[in-house]
Design an enzyme around this catalytic site. Structure first.
Site, mmCIF file in Angstrom:
data_model
loop_
_atom_site.group_PDB
_atom_site.id
_atom_site.type_symbol
_atom_site.label_atom_id
_atom_site.label_comp_id
_atom_site.label_asym_id
_atom_site.label_seq_id
_atom_site.Cartn_x
_atom_site.Cartn_y
_atom_site.Cartn_z
ATOM 1 N N ASP A 1 -2.363 -7.572 6.920
ATOM 2 C CA ASP A 1 -3.776 -7.279 6.696
ATOM 3 C C ASP A 1 -4.190 -7.740 5.295
ATOM 4 O O ASP A 1 -3.725 -8.768 4.829
ATOM 5 C CB ASP A 1 -4.063 -5.795 6.936
ATOM 6 C CG ASP A 1 -3.352 -4.881 5.939
ATOM 7 O OD1 ASP A 1 -2.249 -5.236 5.484
ATOM 8 O OD2 ASP A 1 -3.898 -3.799 5.624
ATOM 9 N N GLY B 1 0.822 -1.196 0.000
ATOM 10 C CA GLY B 1 0.000 0.000 0.000
ATOM 11 C C GLY B 1 0.859 1.250 0.000
ATOM 12 O O GLY B 1 2.067 1.195 0.243
ATOM 13 N N GLY C 1 -0.117 -5.083 0.279
ATOM 14 C CA GLY C 1 -1.329 -4.845 -0.491
ATOM 15 C C GLY C 1 -1.378 -5.610 -1.795
ATOM 16 O O GLY C 1 -2.463 -5.946 -2.290
#
Length: 366
Positions: free
Chosen positions: A150, A66, A119
């Site tokens: 994540d 990200g 990401g």
């Protein structure tokens, strides 16, 4: 090269989206995520598009993560402990995009060549056909910046055997194409030089007739052509050891066991070194996200991770980790805890408590 966040093309029945930030290794920005979501939504009802191809500009990376520089700017505009709307918005839209890829009604093919981290892993893991090449390097290295794995990491780390997901999350260890396939993070390996030929072959196939069958037939041919290029496994020699190292009830004991490893193996020693420098809070978040999400639906996984990520943006470690790695580049983050053992239960629980009241941002997901 266009300055647009993504490039969109159509090759026969194949819709192509290219992440267009090669100088930033195609790191996912908010404009990029929004543009991708808009295009995927449009193609859902477009009968001329039977399948979707997703790749990144250049040869170095599919997506290196990200846009954490933008998140750092958002975080440092707010004092520690205060909500960071910019980060909450980014994570909300990123996770919605990831969920869209997981549940997309048409086959999605991701060209995961070069660097695929953070990401980028979220985008790739949602695809129906996840391709890697001899240059692929996959990792979830969030422990180095005080975040945690994540973008659905709670989902895919849970599906690895024998403590491997916990080990990869704790150490941020990079894996190659062979190990990506073995661990279930990728489906096939093809040659890195074959991208254009593969797109052309898919574009020439009768995708409108039976997209899945056509895609599999084409990919199988390209996979066979790359059979001799597969790199040797980095993980296989250590599987039994990793199972033993992670076979502890307390994450502090797992970390101590890994840090006590004395080895000449470069892959394993790099993993140990990353954990040694990593964020103590992240170590707990990795173990806890895996434990709490074991029986969650995918939508609930992303809802849980949105709470965790929003909380991380409010706490000091995430901004400090980005500062040390990318802003000041001193490589010496000052973590909020001196060791994994020093982290309290209250510190952990705080990361799983929503900072908002009322309806959650991803409440309608799924």
């Amino acid at each position: 090269m266009s300055d647009q966040p993504i490039l969109v093309e159509q090759h026969g029945g194949l819709g192509r989206i290219t992440l267009n930030a090669p100088k930033a290794l195609n790191s996912l920005s908010l404009p990029m995520a929004r543009a991708m979501q808009q295009q995927l939504d449009a193609w859902t009802t477009d009968d001329s598009v039977a399948a979707v191809w997703l790749d990144g500009s250049g040869d170095k990376a599919f997506c290196a993560g990200g846009d954490i520089r933008a998140m750092y700017e958002a975080m440092t505009a707010h004092p520690v402990g205060e909500r960071v709307p910019g980060c909450e918005t980014f994570f909300t839209e990123e996770y919605r995009l990831d969920f869209t890829l997981h549940s997309y009604p048409k086959p999605v093919i991701v060209w995961g060549s070069g660097i695929v981290m953070g990401g980028g892993m979220g985008l790739m893991c949602g695809a129906a056909h996840r391709l890697v090449t001899e240059t692929s390097r996959l990792a979830m290295p969030e422990i180095t910046i005080g975040l945690y794995p994540d973008v659905g990491g709670s989902w895919f780390l849970n599906r690895m055997p024998n403590g491997l997901g916990l080990f990869l999350g704790l150490t941020g260890a990079q894996i190659n194409a062979t190990d990506a396939i073995t661990t279930g993070l990728a489906d096939r390996m093809v040659g890195a030089s074959e991208r254009d030929a593969l797109i052309n072959a898919l574009a020439s196939a009768p995708l409108a007739t039976d997209a899945e069958e056509c895609i599999r037939n084409v990919l199988r041919d390209f996979e066979d052509r790359a059979a001799g290029q597969r790199p040797g496994s980095q993980i296989a020699p250590h599987l039994d050891q990793i199972r033993t190292l992670t076979d502890h009830a307390r994450v502090a004991d797992v970390v101590d066991a890994i840090l006590a490893v004395d080895t000449d193996d470069k892959w394993l020693s790099r993993a140990v070194g990353s954990l040694a420098k990593g964020c103590p809070m992240t170590a707990h978040l990795v173990a806890e996200q895996i434990r709490r999400s074991r029986h969650l639906s995918l939508a609930d996984v992303f809802r849980m991770e949105l709470v965790m990520s929003s909380r991380c943006s409010m706490q000091p470690d995430f901004r400090e980790g980005v500062r040390a790695l990318l802003i000041d580049k001193d490589g010496s983050p000052s973590w909020s805890h001196g060791s994994v053992a020093a982290v309290s239960e209250a510190d952990i629980e705080r990361h799983f408590t929503a900072p908002w009241s009322g309806e959650a941002p991803l409440s309608q997901l799924g």
